[in-house]
Design a protein around this motif. Structure first.
Motif, PDB file in Angstrom:
ATOM      1  N   ILE A  95       0.858  -1.190   0.000  1.00 49.35           N
ATOM      2  CA  ILE A  95       0.000   0.000   0.000  1.00 49.35           C
ATOM      3  C   ILE A  95       0.890   1.234   0.000  1.00 49.35           C
ATOM      4  N   GLY A  96       0.780   2.052  -1.045  1.00 49.07           N
ATOM      5  CA  GLY A  96       1.628   3.220  -1.198  1.00 49.07           C
ATOM      6  C   GLY A  96       1.160   4.415  -0.391  1.00 49.07           C
ATOM      7  N   ASN A  97       2.012   5.421  -0.343  1.00 48.16           N
ATOM      8  CA  ASN A  97       1.726   6.693   0.313  1.00 48.16           C
ATOM      9  C   ASN A  97       1.384   6.552   1.792  1.00 48.16           C
ATOM     10  N   ARG A  98       2.065   5.651   2.474  1.00 49.47           N
ATOM     11  CA  ARG A  98       1.895   5.487   3.918  1.00 49.47           C
ATOM     12  C   ARG A  98       2.930   6.352   4.617  1.00 49.47           C
ATOM     13  N   GLN A  99       2.515   7.027   5.661  1.00 44.94           N
ATOM     14  CA  GLN A  99       3.427   7.884   6.421  1.00 44.94           C
ATOM     15  C   GLN A  99       4.272   7.023   7.356  1.00 44.94           C
ATOM     16  N   ALA A 100       5.552   6.942   7.063  1.00 44.88           N
ATOM     17  CA  ALA A 100       6.462   6.115   7.848  1.00 44.88           C
ATOM     18  C   ALA A 100       6.600   6.618   9.285  1.00 44.88           C
ATOM     19  N   CYS A 101       6.438   7.927   9.490  1.00 44.63           N
ATOM     20  CA  CYS A 101       6.607   8.486  10.831  1.00 44.63           C
ATOM     21  C   CYS A 101       5.430   8.174  11.752  1.00 44.63           C
ATOM     22  N   LEU A 102       4.309   7.751  11.192  1.00 43.11           N
ATOM     23  CA  LEU A 102       3.122   7.438  12.006  1.00 43.11           C
ATOM     24  C   LEU A 102       2.818   5.950  12.052  1.00 43.11           C
TER      25      LEU A 102
END
Length: 126
Positions: A95-102
């Motif tokens: 799944i693309g466009n996932r926020q790595a910081c969250l």
């Protein structure tokens, strides 16, 4: 007993290839990595702590960028680490466009860096 921790060091490679090259690291562990989880970053294993974010894990592993911008292809790393800037976008488990910081790490998670715009958004060539 603590096992020695080995993690790949990643470096930015000219031409923005998706390959991960050995290089210097800016961040390191403050304490030994015990009860580590393993996730895959562009197909390479990276060890992480339970409860840490994907962005923190990638920074510690020396990953040179999380994504390339769609327009110029400039490399981007996490900036704010609180979900406001969207510089840390990665693909997680397909799944693309996932926020790595969250996003908290999970054992077996598959992370891929994003390279510009997805093909569906690129202009078609006549």
């Amino acid at each position: 007993m603590n096992e020695p921790v080995t993690r790949p060091a990643f470096a930015y490679s000219p031409g923005h290839s998706s390959g991960l090259q050995p290089g210097p690291k800016m961040f390191s562990d403050l304490a030994p990595l015990t009860d580590a989880l393993t996730l895959s970053v562009d197909g390479q294993p990276v060890r992480a702590r339970a409860g840490e974010t994907v962005a923190a894990c990638l920074l510690r592993a020396g990953v040179p960028y999380n994504r390339l911008t769609p327009v110029s292809g400039a490399p981007r790393l996490p900036y704010c680490m609180i979900g406001h800037c969207f510089e840390c976008l990665v693909e997680i488990d397909g799944i693309g466009n996932r926020q790595a910081c969250l996003t908290l790490v999970r054992d077996g998670m598959k992370v891929r860096r994003q390279a510009g715009a997805p093909p569906a958004l690129e202009p078609s060539v006549p």
